[in-house]
Design an enzyme around this catalytic site. Structure first.
Site, PDB file in Angstrom:
ATOM      1  N   CYS A 137       1.048  20.184 -12.150  1.00 47.92           N
ATOM      2  CA  CYS A 137      -0.412  20.122 -12.031  1.00 47.92           C
ATOM      3  C   CYS A 137      -0.827  18.713 -11.621  1.00 47.92           C
ATOM      4  CB  CYS A 137      -1.071  20.529 -13.338  1.00 47.92           C
ATOM      5  SG  CYS A 137      -0.781  22.255 -13.785  1.00 47.92           S
ATOM      6  N   ARG A 196       0.831  -1.206   0.000  1.00 46.62           N
ATOM      7  CA  ARG A 196       0.000   0.000   0.000  1.00 46.62           C
ATOM      8  C   ARG A 196       0.867   1.258   0.000  1.00 46.62           C
ATOM      9  NH1 ARG A 196      -2.736  -3.551   3.713  1.00 46.62           N
ATOM     10  NH2 ARG A 196      -1.695  -2.555   5.483  1.00 46.62           N
ATOM     11  N   ASP A 221      -7.176  22.662 -16.302  1.00 41.64           N
ATOM     12  CA  ASP A 221      -7.853  23.383 -17.371  1.00 41.64           C
ATOM     13  C   ASP A 221      -8.694  22.339 -18.101  1.00 41.64           C
ATOM     14  OD1 ASP A 221      -8.556  24.468 -19.846  1.00 41.64           O
ATOM     15  OD2 ASP A 221      -6.690  25.592 -20.068  1.00 41.64           O
ATOM     16  N   SER A 238      -4.750  21.173 -10.125  1.00 43.15           N
ATOM     17  CA  SER A 238      -5.401  22.162 -10.978  1.00 43.15           C
ATOM     18  C   SER A 238      -5.606  21.574 -12.370  1.00 43.15           C
ATOM     19  CB  SER A 238      -4.525  23.418 -11.061  1.00 43.15           C
ATOM     20  OG  SER A 238      -5.047  24.351 -11.982  1.00 43.15           O
ATOM     21  N   TYR A 279     -11.917  28.244 -18.343  1.00 39.45           N
ATOM     22  CA  TYR A 279     -11.545  29.651 -18.529  1.00 39.45           C
ATOM     23  C   TYR A 279     -12.649  30.428 -19.259  1.00 39.45           C
ATOM     24  CZ  TYR A 279      -6.791  29.058 -16.832  1.00 39.45           C
ATOM     25  OH  TYR A 279      -5.702  28.832 -16.025  1.00 39.45           O
TER      26      TYR A 279
END
Length: 276
Positions: free
Chosen positions: A157, A137, A180, A178, A220
């Site tokens: 990211c 694990r 997009d 994050s 965006y």
């Protein structure tokens, strides 16, 4: 319609309907003309893709599969941080005069660490554990290294993968701080699905689930018309991904080791601006 289409459409509809707009907040990203790049976002989106049933590729727009795999190999196999080793130009805006993106992405995966079994970089440690301790694990990668952030031209990211073997199937959790959604969502899903399948094949395992956890999933402002177009685009069945089954060494895979069968998609017909 592919599962990837269903998930992407559901995510985008949720963001547009229930998301938070940062219009009144000073934001870091800018458009090419220097204007602030604002977003509408949702916190903590979690998507699941069963790779034993379907390869998760969008059909409502084209995902550049070969370039996505090439970037994946650049990071995970070449462990490079120099764009000279990359076929696409997607990283050019974040490079220095030498073509480097700093101590980011592939650089972090290539740093060797001391373990009780010996020295490994993160990729080789994962390969070692999948073959020798498959039910561990503790099979995790992490490239968000705080000590090196100052030397990264872009903070990672997609920063962590957790691997877990259950009943002979290799599953993975991709953590992303994050996203997009329009430019990068299916690109990353495609890449890390391929990565999981590569690790599974060379470790004698079957590919199971990819779970994608996105902390800040955003659209965006200048992408809104494109999203609205995508939500009504024609949809097709998912293609089949064929992998060269003769490859047993992770470092022997190339872009040509993968072939998409029956990939039909809708043409977007326009170039997406990218905020930086």
């Amino acid at each position: 319609m592919s599962l990837a289409d269903k998930i992407f459409i559901k995510n985008c509809e949720d963001i547009l309907k229930n998301g938070f707009w940062d219009t009144d907040i000073a934001v870091r990203p800018k458009w090419e003309d220097g204007k602030p790049a604002h977003t509408v976002k949702k916190f903590a989106i979690v998507n699941r893709y069963d790779l034993s049933k379907e390869f998760p590729l969008l059909t409502i727009r084209k995902t550049a599969f070969n370039f996505a795999v090439d970037e994946l190999l650049w990071i995970w196999q070449k462990k490079s941080n120099n764009v000279a080793d990359l076929k696409s130009k997607i990283w050019n805006q974040w490079t220095d005069e030498s073509g480097s993106i700093g101590k980011a992405y592939g650089y972090q995966l290539g740093v060797k660490h001391e373990y009780k079994e010996g020295q490994f970089d993160q990729v080789d440690r994962i390969l070692y554990d999948l073959k020798n301790n498959p039910y561990s694990r503790r099979i995790i990668s992490n490239i968000y290294v705080h000590a090196d952030l100052k030397d990264m031209n872009l903070y990672p990211c997609a920063y962590s993968m957790t691997f877990n073997v259950t009943d002979g199937k290799l599953n993975g959790i991709l953590n992303q701080r994050s996203q997009d959604m329009v430019v990068a969502n299916n690109w990353n899903v495609c890449q890390y699905s391929v990565l999981l399948m590569m690790f599974a094949q060379v470790s004698g395992l079957e590919a199971g689930e990819l779970v994608h956890v996105i902390a800040d999933a955003h659209i965006y402002d200048r992408h809104i018309p494109v999203v609205e177009k995508l939500l009504t685009a024609p949809r097709y069945k998912a293609p089949k991904l064929i992998i060269d089954k003769s490859i047993k060494d992770f470092y022997k895979f190339t872009v040509d080791s993968f072939e998409l069968k029956g990939y039909k998609y809708s043409e977007l017909g326009e170039k997406l601006p990218v905020a930086t």
